[in-house]
Design an enzyme around this catalytic site. Structure first.
Site, PDB file in Angstrom:
ATOM      1  N   THR A 132       0.811  -1.220   0.000  1.00 43.57           N
ATOM      2  CA  THR A 132       0.000   0.000   0.000  1.00 43.57           C
ATOM      3  C   THR A 132       0.845   1.272   0.000  1.00 43.57           C
ATOM      4  O   THR A 132       0.333   2.350   0.310  1.00 43.57           O
ATOM      5  CB  THR A 132      -0.947   0.017   1.209  1.00 43.57           C
ATOM      6  OG1 THR A 132      -0.187  -0.132   2.418  1.00 43.57           O
ATOM      7  CG2 THR A 132      -1.963  -1.114   1.113  1.00 43.57           C
ATOM      8  N   UNK A 133       2.104   1.139  -0.361  1.00 48.52           N
ATOM      9  CA  UNK A 133       2.982   2.308  -0.447  1.00 48.52           C
ATOM     10  C   UNK A 133       3.319   2.559  -1.916  1.00 48.52           C
ATOM     11  O   UNK A 133       4.204   1.899  -2.475  1.00 48.52           O
ATOM     12  CB  UNK A 133       4.262   2.074   0.356  1.00 48.52           C
ATOM     13  N   PRO A 134       2.614   3.482  -2.594  1.00 49.21           N
ATOM     14  CA  PRO A 134       2.828   3.718  -4.026  1.00 49.21           C
ATOM     15  C   PRO A 134       4.276   4.007  -4.427  1.00 49.21           C
ATOM     16  O   PRO A 134       4.740   3.469  -5.441  1.00 49.21           O
ATOM     17  CB  PRO A 134       1.901   4.904  -4.325  1.00 49.21           C
ATOM     18  CG  PRO A 134       0.797   4.771  -3.330  1.00 49.21           C
ATOM     19  CD  PRO A 134       1.468   4.275  -2.080  1.00 49.21           C
ATOM     20  N   PHE A 136       6.927   2.839  -3.208  1.00 46.17           N
ATOM     21  CA  PHE A 136       7.627   1.549  -3.161  1.00 46.17           C
ATOM     22  C   PHE A 136       7.220   0.663  -4.331  1.00 46.17           C
ATOM     23  O   PHE A 136       8.075   0.128  -5.053  1.00 46.17           O
ATOM     24  CB  PHE A 136       7.333   0.855  -1.833  1.00 46.17           C
ATOM     25  CG  PHE A 136       7.857  -0.548  -1.743  1.00 46.17           C
ATOM     26  CD1 PHE A 136       9.206  -0.787  -1.563  1.00 46.17           C
ATOM     27  CD2 PHE A 136       6.993  -1.635  -1.834  1.00 46.17           C
ATOM     28  CE1 PHE A 136       9.700  -2.087  -1.483  1.00 46.17           C
ATOM     29  CE2 PHE A 136       7.468  -2.932  -1.752  1.00 46.17           C
ATOM     30  CZ  PHE A 136       8.825  -3.161  -1.577  1.00 46.17           C
TER      31      PHE A 136
END
Length: 269
Positions: A132-134, A136
């Site tokens: 959920t970390u764009p 990354f």
């Protein structure tokens, strides 16, 4: 200097960058709101999704926590690499590829340590992040290229950590079809399942092994990850320490480090 004095000093150091991050999110929300209004007035179908702000009380808590993690991290450039406890995440093919290319059978949740994957002769590139970390996930294709190009001289490890933007927390606004929707991890099984969800969408080279942080987030705390971070371990020491994500998460620096130290050997291979 007393503990209270140290805490106060760290707080004073964090405050300026914390407020600058909040200002950035406020500007981001303003731009997105303006775009949303324009699309609404033009009766565009793109306005069907619900608009959500990035600058929320939950978001501010997460940002503050991320700066605290960075400030109190154990990892230091040139010093011993923390040997954090992690658990195996099996690959979609059902195995884990060792540094020599052999397939090893692993089971989700099998306990191990981060430095178990380090070799005395080869550097270990460790990439921390979550689905959920764009910033990354957007860099995962570039990370895969690094693995493919330098797997002959270096080992690679992806460490799946706590969700940056869980759907039941500080969720990412926008089209949900473009992002992962993962809730906060309640147990180790949830975390391993989220890692599998990431691997199903992004096919990493078999030379990259995958583990998940324990539910006490000991790897996240030791390496001050918060959202994403990359580092290189060589001979049990931190040879390269990337900056705090998202703004200082930079795989190009990792590429330059590998090219500087191993470009000749890669050409020979």
């Amino acid at each position: 200097m007393g503990i209270l004095s140290v805490d106060l000093l760290i707080t004073l150091q964090i405050l300026p960058v914390f407020f600058s991050n909040c200002l950035f999110l406020a500007l981001y929300d303003s731009v997105i709101l303006l775009k949303h209004v324009v699309l609404l007035l033009s009766r565009s179908k793109s306005t069907r999704g619900q608009w959500r702000r990035m600058l929320t009380s939950e978001g501010m808590r997460c940002i503050w926590k991320s700066f605290l993690l960075d400030a109190y991290k154990q990892v230091k450039l040139g010093e011993d690499a923390p040997n954090s406890s992690v658990v195996h995440v099996s690959s979609p093919e059902g195995g884990d590829t060792s540094g020599n290319g052999a397939q090893e059978k692993t089971v989700d949740g099998t306990e191990c340590h981060l430095l178990d994957f380090a070799s005395p002769e080869r550097p270990l590139v460790v990439n921390f992040g979550s689905a959920t970390u764009p910033p990354f996930t957007n860099q995962l294709p570039a990370f895969s290229k690094l693995v493919e190009e330098f797997s002959s001289v270096a080992d690679f490890l992806l460490v799946y950590i706590d969700e940056a933007h869980p759907s039941d927390g500080w969720a990412v606004p926008g089209d949900s079809s473009l992002f992962f929707e993962v809730k906060k991890h309640r147990n180790q099984e949830d975390r391993c399942a989220a890692a599998h969800q990431l691997l199903e969408r992004f096919s990493l080279p078999p030379q990259c092994r995958v583990v998940a942080d324990r539910m006490d987030n000991n790897a996240n705390v030791a390496y001050g990850v918060a959202f994403e971070r990359v580092c290189i371990v060589q001979r049990q020491k931190i040879a390269y320490l990337g900056g705090k994500g998202p703004f200082f998460y930079n795989l190009q620096e990792v590429r330059r480090w590998l090219e500087k130290n191993f470009s000749k050997r890669u050409k020979l291979d």
